[in-house]
Motif scaffolding. Structure first.
Motif, PDB file in Angstrom:
ATOM      1  N   ILE A   1       0.857  -1.181   0.000  1.00  0.00           N
ATOM      2  CA  ILE A   1       0.000   0.000   0.000  1.00  0.00           C
ATOM      3  C   ILE A   1       0.894   1.232   0.000  1.00  0.00           C
ATOM      4  O   ILE A   1       1.667   1.449   0.929  1.00  0.00           O
ATOM      5  N   LEU A   2       0.799   2.037  -1.057  1.00  0.00           N
ATOM      6  CA  LEU A   2       1.627   3.230  -1.200  1.00  0.00           C
ATOM      7  C   LEU A   2       0.774   4.474  -0.976  1.00  0.00           C
ATOM      8  O   LEU A   2      -0.208   4.706  -1.692  1.00  0.00           O
ATOM      9  N   CYS A   3       1.152   5.252   0.023  1.00  0.00           N
ATOM     10  CA  CYS A   3       0.307   6.361   0.494  1.00  0.00           C
ATOM     11  C   CYS A   3       1.062   7.685   0.451  1.00  0.00           C
ATOM     12  O   CYS A   3       1.915   7.939   1.331  1.00  0.00           O
ATOM     13  N   PRO A   4       0.809   8.552  -0.500  1.00  0.00           N
ATOM     14  CA  PRO A   4       1.420   9.876  -0.484  1.00  0.00           C
ATOM     15  C   PRO A   4       1.026  10.653   0.772  1.00  0.00           C
ATOM     16  O   PRO A   4      -0.145  10.655   1.172  1.00  0.00           O
ATOM     17  N   SER A   5       2.006  11.296   1.371  1.00  0.00           N
ATOM     18  CA  SER A   5       1.761  12.146   2.541  1.00  0.00           C
ATOM     19  C   SER A   5       1.398  13.539   2.055  1.00  0.00           C
ATOM     20  O   SER A   5       2.249  14.296   1.577  1.00  0.00           O
ATOM     21  N   MET A   6       0.148  13.906   2.198  1.00  0.00           N
ATOM     22  CA  MET A   6      -0.351  15.106   1.543  1.00  0.00           C
ATOM     23  C   MET A   6       0.099  16.403   2.190  1.00  0.00           C
ATOM     24  O   MET A   6      -0.049  17.467   1.598  1.00  0.00           O
ATOM     25  N   MET A   7       0.703  16.347   3.372  1.00  0.00           N
ATOM     26  CA  MET A   7       1.274  17.568   3.936  1.00  0.00           C
ATOM     27  C   MET A   7       2.488  18.028   3.122  1.00  0.00           C
ATOM     28  O   MET A   7       2.918  19.168   3.231  1.00  0.00           O
ATOM     29  N   CYS A   8       3.029  17.128   2.285  1.00  0.00           N
ATOM     30  CA  CYS A   8       4.194  17.437   1.454  1.00  0.00           C
ATOM     31  C   CYS A   8       3.801  17.891   0.048  1.00  0.00           C
ATOM     32  O   CYS A   8       4.672  18.220  -0.766  1.00  0.00           O
ATOM     33  N   ALA A   9       2.514  17.901  -0.248  1.00  0.00           N
ATOM     34  CA  ALA A   9       2.049  18.244  -1.591  1.00  0.00           C
ATOM     35  C   ALA A   9       2.143  19.747  -1.848  1.00  0.00           C
ATOM     36  O   ALA A   9       2.352  20.547  -0.932  1.00  0.00           O
ATOM     37  N   ASP A  10       1.956  20.124  -3.097  1.00  0.00           N
ATOM     38  CA  ASP A  10       1.941  21.526  -3.502  1.00  0.00           C
ATOM     39  C   ASP A  10       0.550  22.102  -3.218  1.00  0.00           C
ATOM     40  O   ASP A  10      -0.411  21.826  -3.946  1.00  0.00           O
ATOM     41  N   PHE A  11       0.461  22.924  -2.175  1.00  0.00           N
ATOM     42  CA  PHE A  11      -0.851  23.430  -1.764  1.00  0.00           C
ATOM     43  C   PHE A  11      -1.340  24.593  -2.620  1.00  0.00           C
ATOM     44  O   PHE A  11      -2.483  25.026  -2.463  1.00  0.00           O
ATOM     45  N   ASP A  12      -0.516  25.071  -3.527  1.00  0.00           N
ATOM     46  CA  ASP A  12      -1.017  26.030  -4.515  1.00  0.00           C
ATOM     47  C   ASP A  12      -1.878  25.318  -5.556  1.00  0.00           C
ATOM     48  O   ASP A  12      -2.656  25.963  -6.262  1.00  0.00           O
ATOM     49  N   ASN A  13      -1.720  24.001  -5.630  1.00  0.00           N
ATOM     50  CA  ASN A  13      -2.431  23.218  -6.650  1.00  0.00           C
ATOM     51  C   ASN A  13      -2.898  21.885  -6.063  1.00  0.00           C
ATOM     52  O   ASN A  13      -2.638  20.820  -6.633  1.00  0.00           O
ATOM     53  N   LEU A  14      -3.593  21.943  -4.934  1.00  0.00           N
ATOM     54  CA  LEU A  14      -3.922  20.711  -4.211  1.00  0.00           C
ATOM     55  C   LEU A  14      -4.798  19.774  -5.035  1.00  0.00           C
ATOM     56  O   LEU A  14      -4.547  18.565  -5.099  1.00  0.00           O
ATOM     57  N   LYS A  15      -5.814  20.302  -5.681  1.00  0.00           N
ATOM     58  CA  LYS A  15      -6.695  19.464  -6.501  1.00  0.00           C
ATOM     59  C   LYS A  15      -5.905  18.756  -7.600  1.00  0.00           C
ATOM     60  O   LYS A  15      -6.069  17.544  -7.820  1.00  0.00           O
ATOM     61  N   LYS A  16      -5.036  19.487  -8.263  1.00  0.00           N
ATOM     62  CA  LYS A  16      -4.218  18.907  -9.331  1.00  0.00           C
ATOM     63  C   LYS A  16      -3.271  17.850  -8.785  1.00  0.00           C
ATOM     64  O   LYS A  16      -3.062  16.798  -9.416  1.00  0.00           O
ATOM     65  N   GLU A  17      -2.698  18.088  -7.616  1.00  0.00           N
ATOM     66  CA  GLU A  17      -1.802  17.108  -6.991  1.00  0.00           C
ATOM     67  C   GLU A  17      -2.540  15.795  -6.724  1.00  0.00           C
ATOM     68  O   GLU A  17      -2.008  14.714  -6.988  1.00  0.00           O
ATOM     69  N   VAL A  18      -3.749  15.898  -6.216  1.00  0.00           N
ATOM     70  CA  VAL A  18      -4.548  14.698  -5.953  1.00  0.00           C
ATOM     71  C   VAL A  18      -4.797  13.944  -7.247  1.00  0.00           C
ATOM     72  O   VAL A  18      -4.650  12.715  -7.316  1.00  0.00           O
ATOM     73  N   GLU A  19      -5.167  14.668  -8.293  1.00  0.00           N
ATOM     74  CA  GLU A  19      -5.444  14.023  -9.582  1.00  0.00           C
ATOM     75  C   GLU A  19      -4.198  13.342 -10.147  1.00  0.00           C
ATOM     76  O   GLU A  19      -4.271  12.211 -10.647  1.00  0.00           O
ATOM     77  N   LEU A  20      -3.051  14.011 -10.056  1.00  0.00           N
ATOM     78  CA  LEU A  20      -1.804  13.429 -10.561  1.00  0.00           C
ATOM     79  C   LEU A  20      -1.426  12.163  -9.802  1.00  0.00           C
ATOM     80  O   LEU A  20      -1.042  11.146 -10.400  1.00  0.00           O
ATOM     81  N   LEU A  21      -1.529  12.216  -8.484  1.00  0.00           N
ATOM     82  CA  LEU A  21      -1.177  11.069  -7.653  1.00  0.00           C
ATOM     83  C   LEU A  21      -2.152   9.912  -7.865  1.00  0.00           C
ATOM     84  O   LEU A  21      -1.755   8.744  -7.890  1.00  0.00           O
ATOM     85  N   ASP A  22      -3.412  10.244  -8.025  1.00  0.00           N
ATOM     86  CA  ASP A  22      -4.438   9.228  -8.279  1.00  0.00           C
ATOM     87  C   ASP A  22      -4.140   8.507  -9.589  1.00  0.00           C
ATOM     88  O   ASP A  22      -4.102   7.260  -9.646  1.00  0.00           O
ATOM     89  N   GLU A  23      -3.898   9.263 -10.644  1.00  0.00           N
ATOM     90  CA  GLU A  23      -3.604   8.687 -11.960  1.00  0.00           C
ATOM     91  C   GLU A  23      -2.288   7.910 -11.953  1.00  0.00           C
ATOM     92  O   GLU A  23      -2.122   6.941 -12.698  1.00  0.00           O
ATOM     93  N   ALA A  24      -1.350   8.308 -11.091  1.00  0.00           N
ATOM     94  CA  ALA A  24      -0.038   7.657 -11.029  1.00  0.00           C
ATOM     95  C   ALA A  24      -0.078   6.317 -10.296  1.00  0.00           C
ATOM     96  O   ALA A  24       0.888   5.568 -10.339  1.00  0.00           O
ATOM     97  N   GLY A  25      -1.201   6.039  -9.609  1.00  0.00           N
ATOM     98  CA  GLY A  25      -1.334   4.742  -8.961  1.00  0.00           C
ATOM     99  C   GLY A  25      -1.234   4.734  -7.460  1.00  0.00           C
ATOM    100  O   GLY A  25      -1.046   3.666  -6.856  1.00  0.00           O
ATOM    101  N   ALA A  26      -1.349   5.900  -6.819  1.00  0.00           N
ATOM    102  CA  ALA A  26      -1.374   5.918  -5.356  1.00  0.00           C
ATOM    103  C   ALA A  26      -2.535   5.073  -4.848  1.00  0.00           C
ATOM    104  O   ALA A  26      -3.619   5.064  -5.443  1.00  0.00           O
TER     105      ALA A  26
END
Length: 216
Positions: free
Chosen positions: A4-29
């Motif tokens: 189970i691979l879980c991105p830690s979202m406190m490390c994400a780019d908060f200027d583009n949070l929605k986009k970060e979620v979409e990218l990580l989702d598509e990448a297989g998180a």
């Protein structure tokens, strides 16, 4: 066994949070990990309910929250109302932690405990029948970018040995690297929280990185 691979979202780019979620989702998180800090239980503050709600709204993958807060009984209800998939709490954050774990379970949410480096297995053993997940902290909770604490490895080995008696999943959080993923997957760890040292880099090539970890 699929890790189970879980991105830690406190490390994400908060200027583009929605986009970060979409990218990580598509990448297989597999799951999105959200650290909640109040500046009291740990000397840092992170992720509001609005951030978590945004993450959950933009993925169909599971979302967990790791509550590093002093008033966990009150804060817990916020994330129960958001219908989060897993809620981790620290056993030392309340005198009545079992009551909070049971409330999480009764709400249809998977209860978990987060075990800090200075918390022994013996102090939490009575809670193990109540949890679906154990998240072992391999850094002191509160900040990203720390160094992996090697002395926690003994605790990891001991928890892996007793897991068969309880059936919980084992997650690892803190300074995760390629070598750690490979070694501890083979030992029996189920999943890993991926932060600045493992995933969040300038190139944002999440798909390549997650695929690499998947093969380890």
């Amino acid at each position: 066994m699929k890790k189970i691979l879980c991105p830690s979202m406190m490390c994400a780019d908060f200027d583009n949070l929605k986009k970060e979620v979409e990218l990580l989702d598509e990448a297989g998180a597999d799951m999105f990990h959200c650290d909640i800090m109040d500046g009291v239980f740990v000397p840092n503050m992170a992720l509001s309910p609005y951030d978590v709600e945004c993450i959950k709204r933009n993925t169909k993958k599971p979302v967990d929250v790791h509550l590093m807060v002093s008033n966990v009984e009150i804060v817990c209800d916020i994330y129960i109302d958001l219908n989060i998939d897993i809620i981790y709490i620290h056993p030392e954050s309340s005198f009545h932690i079992s009551k909070t774990l049971l409330r999480i379970k009764e709400a249809g949410i998977a209860p978990g405990i987060a075990i800090s480096p200075d918390v022994s297995i013996e102090t939490v053993k009575e809670l193990l029948p109540l949890v679906d997940y154990i998240m072992i902290m391999t850094v002191n909770p509160g900040f990203s970018g720390q160094v992996y604490l090697q002395y926690v490895n003994d605790k990891i080995d001991r928890i892996i040995k007793i897991r068969k008696d309880y059936g919980f999943k084992i997650m690892l959080d803190g300074a995760i690297s390629d070598k750690i993923i490979q070694t501890l997957t083979q030992k029996g760890v189920d999943g890993f929280v991926l932060g600045t040292s493992a995933l969040f880099r300038e190139d944002k090539d999440y798909e390549t990185v997650l695929a690499k970890y998947r093969k380890l």
